[in-house]
Design a protein around this motif. Structure first.
Motif, PDB file in Angstrom:
ATOM      1  N   ILE A  48       0.872  -1.173   0.000  1.00 25.31           N
ATOM      2  CA  ILE A  48       0.000   0.000   0.000  1.00 25.31           C
ATOM      3  C   ILE A  48       0.905   1.217   0.000  1.00 25.31           C
ATOM      4  O   ILE A  48       1.697   1.397   0.917  1.00 25.31           O
ATOM      5  N   SER A  49       0.818   2.038  -1.031  1.00 25.22           N
ATOM      6  CA  SER A  49       1.660   3.223  -1.058  1.00 25.22           C
ATOM      7  C   SER A  49       0.981   4.370  -1.770  1.00 25.22           C
ATOM      8  O   SER A  49       0.088   4.166  -2.578  1.00 25.22           O
ATOM      9  N   GLY A  50       1.432   5.557  -1.397  1.00 21.21           N
ATOM     10  CA  GLY A  50       0.898   6.760  -2.002  1.00 21.21           C
ATOM     11  C   GLY A  50       1.003   7.942  -1.069  1.00 21.21           C
ATOM     12  O   GLY A  50       1.789   7.949  -0.126  1.00 21.21           O
ATOM     13  N   LEU A  51       0.173   8.927  -1.346  1.00 21.56           N
ATOM     14  CA  LEU A  51       0.131  10.147  -0.548  1.00 21.56           C
ATOM     15  C   LEU A  51      -0.887   9.973   0.568  1.00 21.56           C
ATOM     16  O   LEU A  51      -2.045   9.655   0.321  1.00 21.56           O
ATOM     17  N   TRP A  52      -0.446  10.202   1.801  1.00 19.56           N
ATOM     18  CA  TRP A  52      -1.294  10.093   2.984  1.00 19.56           C
ATOM     19  C   TRP A  52      -1.477  11.491   3.563  1.00 19.56           C
ATOM     20  O   TRP A  52      -0.495  12.190   3.819  1.00 19.56           O
ATOM     21  N   ILE A  53      -2.728  11.895   3.801  1.00 16.91           N
ATOM     22  CA  ILE A  53      -3.031  13.234   4.319  1.00 16.91           C
ATOM     23  C   ILE A  53      -3.806  13.085   5.628  1.00 16.91           C
ATOM     24  O   ILE A  53      -4.735  12.269   5.705  1.00 16.91           O
ATOM     25  N   GLY A  54      -3.430  13.893   6.620  1.00 16.39           N
ATOM     26  CA  GLY A  54      -4.127  13.843   7.904  1.00 16.39           C
ATOM     27  C   GLY A  54      -3.581  14.856   8.884  1.00 16.39           C
ATOM     28  O   GLY A  54      -3.041  15.902   8.488  1.00 16.39           O
ATOM     29  N   GLU A  55      -3.684  14.531  10.174  1.00 14.36           N
ATOM     30  CA  GLU A  55      -3.232  15.436  11.228  1.00 14.36           C
ATOM     31  C   GLU A  55      -2.656  14.663  12.406  1.00 14.36           C
ATOM     32  O   GLU A  55      -3.095  13.551  12.693  1.00 14.36           O
ATOM     33  N   ALA A  56      -1.711  15.307  13.090  1.00 17.41           N
ATOM     34  CA  ALA A  56      -1.176  14.835  14.365  1.00 17.41           C
ATOM     35  C   ALA A  56      -1.664  15.825  15.423  1.00 17.41           C
ATOM     36  O   ALA A  56      -1.294  17.004  15.401  1.00 17.41           O
ATOM     37  N   ILE A  57      -2.515  15.342  16.310  1.00 17.35           N
ATOM     38  CA  ILE A  57      -3.217  16.197  17.267  1.00 17.35           C
ATOM     39  C   ILE A  57      -2.634  15.977  18.665  1.00 17.35           C
ATOM     40  O   ILE A  57      -2.554  14.836  19.128  1.00 17.35           O
ATOM     41  N   PRO A  58      -2.232  17.063  19.362  1.00 14.94           N
ATOM     42  CA  PRO A  58      -1.681  16.898  20.706  1.00 14.94           C
ATOM     43  C   PRO A  58      -2.744  16.414  21.689  1.00 14.94           C
ATOM     44  O   PRO A  58      -3.933  16.667  21.517  1.00 14.94           O
ATOM     45  N   HIS A  59      -2.291  15.727  22.717  1.00 16.47           N
ATOM     46  CA  HIS A  59      -3.182  15.220  23.757  1.00 16.47           C
ATOM     47  C   HIS A  59      -3.862  16.382  24.482  1.00 16.47           C
ATOM     48  O   HIS A  59      -3.263  17.454  24.663  1.00 16.47           O
ATOM     49  N   CYS A 174      -4.458   9.572   9.252  1.00 16.39           N
ATOM     50  CA  CYS A 174      -4.197   9.994   7.875  1.00 16.39           C
ATOM     51  C   CYS A 174      -4.891   8.995   6.945  1.00 16.39           C
ATOM     52  O   CYS A 174      -5.070   7.830   7.290  1.00 16.39           O
ATOM     53  N   THR A 175      -5.275   9.484   5.784  1.00 17.56           N
ATOM     54  CA  THR A 175      -5.939   8.635   4.807  1.00 17.56           C
ATOM     55  C   THR A 175      -5.133   8.606   3.510  1.00 17.56           C
ATOM     56  O   THR A 175      -4.521   9.609   3.125  1.00 17.56           O
ATOM     57  N   LEU A 176      -5.145   7.444   2.880  1.00 16.46           N
ATOM     58  CA  LEU A 176      -4.482   7.272   1.602  1.00 16.46           C
ATOM     59  C   LEU A 176      -5.322   7.931   0.528  1.00 16.46           C
ATOM     60  O   LEU A 176      -6.514   7.646   0.386  1.00 16.46           O
ATOM     61  N   GLN A 177      -4.715   8.833  -0.215  1.00 17.61           N
ATOM     62  CA  GLN A 177      -5.420   9.547  -1.271  1.00 17.61           C
ATOM     63  C   GLN A 177      -5.481   8.705  -2.531  1.00 17.61           C
ATOM     64  O   GLN A 177      -4.514   8.016  -2.864  1.00 17.61           O
ATOM     65  N   SER A 178      -6.612   8.737  -3.224  1.00 15.74           N
ATOM     66  CA  SER A 178      -6.731   7.901  -4.423  1.00 15.74           C
ATOM     67  C   SER A 178      -6.469   8.713  -5.672  1.00 15.74           C
ATOM     68  O   SER A 178      -6.338   9.878  -5.689  1.00 15.74           O
TER      69      SER A 178
END
Length: 178
Positions: A48-59, A174-178
């Protein structure tokens, strides 16, 4: 290996390779012309490879303590490749274009490396920044790959992150972009 035969050709099929051996008999000259074609039909299954988009949210505890830690965007080029050997089975790279961490260096590049267990979906990554960021500034991610259950859903990676250098932690997705 499965064998399929007809009068002029033999086809050998295994889980990794298809091999076609075709011969034509020229009876009048007693010569055989041969054709041998092999094709690897098994790219790494489950890659599974590609561009992954998302966020890292602090606790939430950082907000409660009055510490301002921004939510950071995730924009990774990441490959998850099942592997039974000692090589990394998860690797990639990315960058921050608006970093305020290092003076006069608003763009910071980093690599991602770690492991992917295709049986459980477990993913472990270490994000290592390139110069001029100090070598010991790493962010560790532990999460799970979620495969889509409907055609409308995307492959998703969710879990936790921790930055030992800055003593911060939180969740990410993060989600893999199609």
């Amino acid at each position: 290996m499965t064998d399929v035969m007809n009068d002029n050709a033999n086809i050998y099929v295994s889980n990794r390779q298809v091999r076609l051996l075709a011969f034509q008999d020229n009876s009048s000259s007693n010569k055989s012309n041969g054709l041998n074609i092999e094709a690897n039909c098994d790219p790494v299954v489950g890659t599974i490879s590609g561009l992954w988009i998302g966020e890292a949210i602090p606790h939430d505890s950082f907000i409660e303590d009055g510490v301002e830690i921004p939510t950071n965007p995730i924009k990774w080029s990441l490959c998850l490749m099942p592997s039974n050997d000692e090589f990394p089975s998860a690797f990639g790279a990315g960058y921050f274009a608006d970093s305020g961490d290092i003076d006069e260096n608003p763009v910071l590049f980093y690599t991602l490396r770690g492991t992917y267990d295709a049986d459980t979906g477990a993913v472990q990554l270490v994000k290592r920044y390139e110069r001029p960021v100090p070598k010991d500034k790493e962010v560790h991610y532990e999460g799970f790959l979620e495969r889509p259950s409907t055609p409308d859903e995307k492959t998703r990676l969710t879990g936790t992150w921790r930055n030992l250098f800055a003593s911060t932690l939180g969740v990410f997705y993060c989600t893999l972009q199609s």
